[in-house]
Design a protein around this motif. Structure first.
Motif, short mmCIF file in Angstrom:
data_model
loop_
_atom_site.label_atom_id
_atom_site.label_comp_id
_atom_site.label_asym_id
_atom_site.label_seq_id
_atom_site.Cartn_x
_atom_site.Cartn_y
_atom_site.Cartn_z
N ILE A 40 0.84 -1.20 0.00
CA ILE A 40 0.00 0.00 0.00
C ILE A 40 0.87 1.25 0.00
O ILE A 40 0.59 2.22 -0.71
CB ILE A 40 -0.95 -0.02 1.22
N CYS A 41 1.91 1.25 0.80
CA CYS A 41 2.80 2.41 0.89
C CYS A 41 3.43 2.74 -0.46
O CYS A 41 3.68 3.91 -0.77
CB CYS A 41 3.88 2.19 1.94
N THR A 42 3.71 1.72 -1.27
CA THR A 42 4.32 1.98 -2.58
C THR A 42 3.32 2.59 -3.56
O THR A 42 3.72 3.16 -4.57
CB THR A 42 4.88 0.67 -3.19
N LYS A 43 2.02 2.49 -3.27
CA LYS A 43 1.00 3.05 -4.16
C LYS A 43 0.68 4.51 -3.82
O LYS A 43 -0.01 5.19 -4.58
CB LYS A 43 -0.30 2.24 -4.06
N LEU A 44 1.15 4.97 -2.68
CA LEU A 44 0.87 6.33 -2.22
C LEU A 44 1.90 7.31 -2.77
O LEU A 44 3.01 6.91 -3.14
CB LEU A 44 0.86 6.38 -0.69
N PRO A 45 1.58 8.59 -2.80
CA PRO A 45 2.57 9.58 -3.25
C PRO A 45 3.82 9.55 -2.37
O PRO A 45 3.73 9.35 -1.15
CB PRO A 45 1.83 10.91 -3.10
N ALA A 46 4.97 9.75 -2.98
CA ALA A 46 6.22 9.76 -2.21
C ALA A 46 6.24 10.92 -1.22
O ALA A 46 6.76 10.80 -0.10
CB ALA A 46 7.41 9.85 -3.16
N GLN A 47 5.67 12.06 -1.64
CA GLN A 47 5.60 13.23 -0.76
C GLN A 47 4.28 13.18 0.01
O GLN A 47 3.23 13.60 -0.47
CB GLN A 47 5.69 14.51 -1.58
N ARG A 48 4.35 12.61 1.19
CA ARG A 48 3.14 12.50 2.02
C ARG A 48 3.57 12.56 3.49
O ARG A 48 4.76 12.43 3.81
CB ARG A 48 2.43 11.17 1.76
N GLN A 49 2.60 12.73 4.34
CA GLN A 49 2.84 12.69 5.78
C GLN A 49 2.40 11.31 6.29
O GLN A 49 1.31 10.84 5.95
CB GLN A 49 2.05 13.78 6.50
N THR A 50 3.26 10.66 7.07
CA THR A 50 2.95 9.32 7.58
C THR A 50 3.04 9.31 9.10
O THR A 50 4.03 9.76 9.68
CB THR A 50 3.92 8.28 7.00
N LEU A 51 2.00 8.78 9.72
CA LEU A 51 1.94 8.65 11.17
C LEU A 51 1.83 7.18 11.52
O LEU A 51 0.94 6.49 11.02
CB LEU A 51 0.73 9.41 11.73
N LEU A 52 2.72 6.69 12.35
CA LEU A 52 2.71 5.29 12.76
C LEU A 52 2.55 5.22 14.27
O LEU A 52 3.33 5.82 15.01
CB LEU A 52 4.00 4.60 12.32
N PHE A 53 1.51 4.51 14.70
CA PHE A 53 1.24 4.39 16.13
C PHE A 53 1.22 2.92 16.53
O PHE A 53 0.71 2.07 15.79
CB PHE A 53 -0.11 5.03 16.49
N SER A 54 1.77 2.64 17.69
CA SER A 54 1.89 1.26 18.13
C SER A 54 2.07 1.23 19.64
O SER A 54 2.59 2.17 20.24
CB SER A 54 3.07 0.59 17.43
N ALA A 55 1.62 0.14 20.25
CA ALA A 55 1.85 -0.02 21.69
C ALA A 55 3.24 -0.56 21.95
O ALA A 55 3.83 -0.31 23.01
CB ALA A 55 0.81 -0.96 22.28
N THR A 56 3.80 -1.31 21.00
CA THR A 56 5.15 -1.85 21.12
C THR A 56 5.90 -1.58 19.82
O THR A 56 5.31 -1.22 18.81
CB THR A 56 5.12 -3.36 21.40
N MET A 57 7.21 -1.76 19.83
CA MET A 57 8.01 -1.49 18.64
C MET A 57 8.95 -2.66 18.36
O MET A 57 10.15 -2.61 18.58
CB MET A 57 8.81 -0.20 18.83
N PRO A 58 8.41 -3.77 17.82
CA PRO A 58 9.27 -4.90 17.44
C PRO A 58 10.19 -4.51 16.29
O PRO A 58 9.93 -3.53 15.58
CB PRO A 58 8.28 -5.99 17.00
N PRO A 59 11.26 -5.26 16.07
CA PRO A 59 12.22 -4.91 15.01
C PRO A 59 11.60 -4.78 13.63
O PRO A 59 12.00 -3.91 12.84
CB PRO A 59 13.22 -6.08 15.06
N VAL A 60 10.61 -5.62 13.31
CA VAL A 60 9.99 -5.55 11.98
C VAL A 60 9.27 -4.21 11.79
O VAL A 60 9.33 -3.61 10.70
CB VAL A 60 9.00 -6.72 11.79
N ILE A 61 8.62 -3.74 12.82
CA ILE A 61 7.92 -2.45 12.73
C ILE A 61 8.93 -1.32 12.62
O ILE A 61 8.73 -0.34 11.90
CB ILE A 61 7.00 -2.24 13.95
N LYS A 62 10.05 -1.45 13.32
CA LYS A 62 11.10 -0.44 13.23
C LYS A 62 11.64 -0.35 11.80
O LYS A 62 11.86 0.75 11.26
CB LYS A 62 12.24 -0.80 14.19
N LYS A 63 11.82 -1.51 11.15
CA LYS A 63 12.28 -1.51 9.75
C LYS A 63 11.25 -0.88 8.83
O LYS A 63 11.59 -0.15 7.89
CB LYS A 63 12.57 -2.94 9.31
N LEU A 64 9.97 -1.14 9.10
CA LEU A 64 8.89 -0.54 8.31
C LEU A 64 8.93 0.98 8.44
O LEU A 64 8.81 1.71 7.44
CB LEU A 64 7.54 -1.08 8.78
N ALA A 65 9.12 1.46 9.65
CA ALA A 65 9.18 2.90 9.88
C ALA A 65 10.39 3.52 9.18
O ALA A 65 10.30 4.59 8.56
CB ALA A 65 9.23 3.19 11.38
#
Length: 473
Positions: A170-195
């Motif tokens: 989905i992220c690859t389909k969005l405009p490159a110039q955008r604002q992104t907000l990521l919210f999570s209760a925990t931050m596993p390594p996979v989510i850190k890589k995504l961010a």
């Protein structure tokens, strides 16, 4: 600090005030100004701290300027489940009532035709689950190149449910110039890589250590014989005379049996688990909110699914198999600055699970014996007041702080959790005492128990009534 200090519009402040809030929570106080400045955000906060309002409020002001086009949403909020999406939609409806914004839900379990009709009109805010969004995108029914703001909510649960590949696409389909907000209760390594991959110079906001339990919650481990759990629970409920309590069990069969047992003992209890149909679930939750029942027996499908003020106690009748579930279970109490009490029953078989929980939260939980727990179960002055068990409990008055909306989420157990879930059954089967009982049980009953005895696979959830609403002019 008040919401007026955060740079929100007068119309939005009016809606927040009418909702009964004036003081933002820490995550809201730190996130809202940065979101308004169009910065990318990584927000880490425990359950019940108001993560939802920390992105809903600034989004309303940001989207107040601009115009929507057919099939091209201006902003996108990704949620793991339709229940969570529905509660986010409720927040937009509540706080955006003085703004001319349109909104649509794109979720499973609902007529796709109605959702397509809403998209054709053009929406400012699209709240979607990844599966349904990818389905419609693949059919060419929606375009994401006009989306300038993306919110990925409950990212850690997205990981558990296997949605990360969908989110990356989905992220690859969005405009490159955008604002992104990521919210999570925990931050596993996979989510850190995504961010790291999809956020640009994000501001990290952490108001509590990842996977930590609220300091407002008094936690106790109660050592108990497995055969005496029900008696101990009944005695504690009588001594505490709780205002309202949620009791968590690992299995659906345990939920049903325990609820019947409590009702026979004269308690006003209800139950929630994955085998209950949608209409019954929402009806049971409404009974709990209204105080018709003041004890709710639930499986882990409700661990993040209850945003009910005034829950004074949480009882883990079974120690959770997954340590993250412990944090979210006890998060049903001690919400919005209130105090709460959480008891976890511990048997000899639970040693490994408790070890994992304490490693996750980084603290040792006080251990008490069953007799000591019964004697000390009386709520303190900080917790909800006593209510005679024969009377209808009065709902606790919500704290006039920040808008806090915690979201329900369905959980699909990971392979590791399934393995952990099988372990107690394998040990029980290997025990000499278990063999005669198993031999005496009818074959049909054994088959049913086997099908029903695993972890709850997820909450299909109530279908919300406001599936295609927008904000009126």
């Amino acid at each position: 600090m008040t919401f007026a200090d955060l740079g929100l519009s007068d119309e939005l402040l009016r809606a927040v005030t009418e909702a009964g809030y004036d003081t933002p929570t820490p995550i809201q106080a730190q996130a809202i100004p940065s979101v308004l400045m169009m910065r990318d955000i990584i927000g880490i906060a425990q359950t019940g701290t108001g993560k939802t309002a920390s992105f809903v409020l600034p989004m309303i002001d940001i989207l107040a300027h601009g115009r929507s086009r057919a099939r091209m949403p201006r902003s996108l909020i990704l949620e793991p489940t339709r229940e969570l999406a529905a509660q986010v939609a409720e927040n937009f409806e509540k706080y955006g009532k003085y703004h001319k914004l349109s909104m649509a839900l794109l979720i499973g379990g609902v007529s796709m035709g109605d959702q397509l009709a809403a998209l054709e009109k053009g929406v400012d805010v699209l709240i979607a689950t990844p599966g349904r969004l990818m389905d419609l995108f693949g059919r060419g029914k929606i375009m994401l190149n006009g989306c300038s703001l993306l919110v990925i909510d409950e990212a850690d649960r997205m990981l558990d449910m296997g949605f990360i590949p969908d989110i990356e696409e989905i992220c690859t389909k969005l405009p490159a110039q955008r604002q992104t907000l990521l919210f999570s209760a925990t931050m596993p390594p996979v989510i850190k890589k995504l961010a790291d991959k999809f956020l640009s110079n994000p501001k990290s906001i952490e108001v509590a250590r990842p996977a930590s339990a609220s300091t407002n919650i008094t936690q106790r481990l109660v050592k108990v014989d497995a055969r005496k759990k029900r008696d101990t629970l009944s005695k504690m409920l009588r001594e505490a005379d709780v205002t309202s309590a949620v009791i968590f069990c690992n299995r659906k069969t345990t939920v049903r049996d325990l609820n019947k047992s409590l009702q026979r003992d004269g308690f006003k209890s209800g139950e929630i688990h994955g085998d209950i149909d949608q209409g019954s679930r929402i009806a049971e939750l409404e009974r709990f909110r209204a105080g018709t029942v003041n004890i709710l027996v639930a499986s882990d499908v409700a661990a993040r699914g209850l945003d009910i003020k005034g829950v004074s106690h949480v009882f883990n009748y079974d120690a959770p198999w997954h340590p993250d579930d412990y944090v979210h279970r006890i998060g049903r109490t001690g919400r919005a600055g209130a105090s709460g009490v959480a008891y976890t029953f511990v048997t000899e078989a639970d040693a490994e699970a408790i070890d994992n929980i304490q490693k996750l939260i980084g603290t040792k939980i006080e251990i008490v014996g069953a007799a000591e727990a019964i004697a000390s179960a009386e709520p303190t002055a900080e917790t909800a007041p006593k209510t005679p068990r024969g009377r209808k409990p009065r709902a606790a008055k919500p704290a006039a702080q920040a808008p806090v909306a915690d979201e329900p989420v369905a959980e699909k157990p990971s392979p590791a959790r399934r393995s952990r879930a099988q372990k107690p059954r394998e040990e029980a089967a290997a025990s000499p005492a278990a063999a005669p009982r198993a031999a005496e049980a009818p074959a049909r009953q054994r088959r049913n128990d086997h099908q029903d005895d695993g972890p709850d696979e997820g909450w299909n959830g109530p279908v919300p009534e406001f599936l295609n609403f927008g904000f009126d002019a």
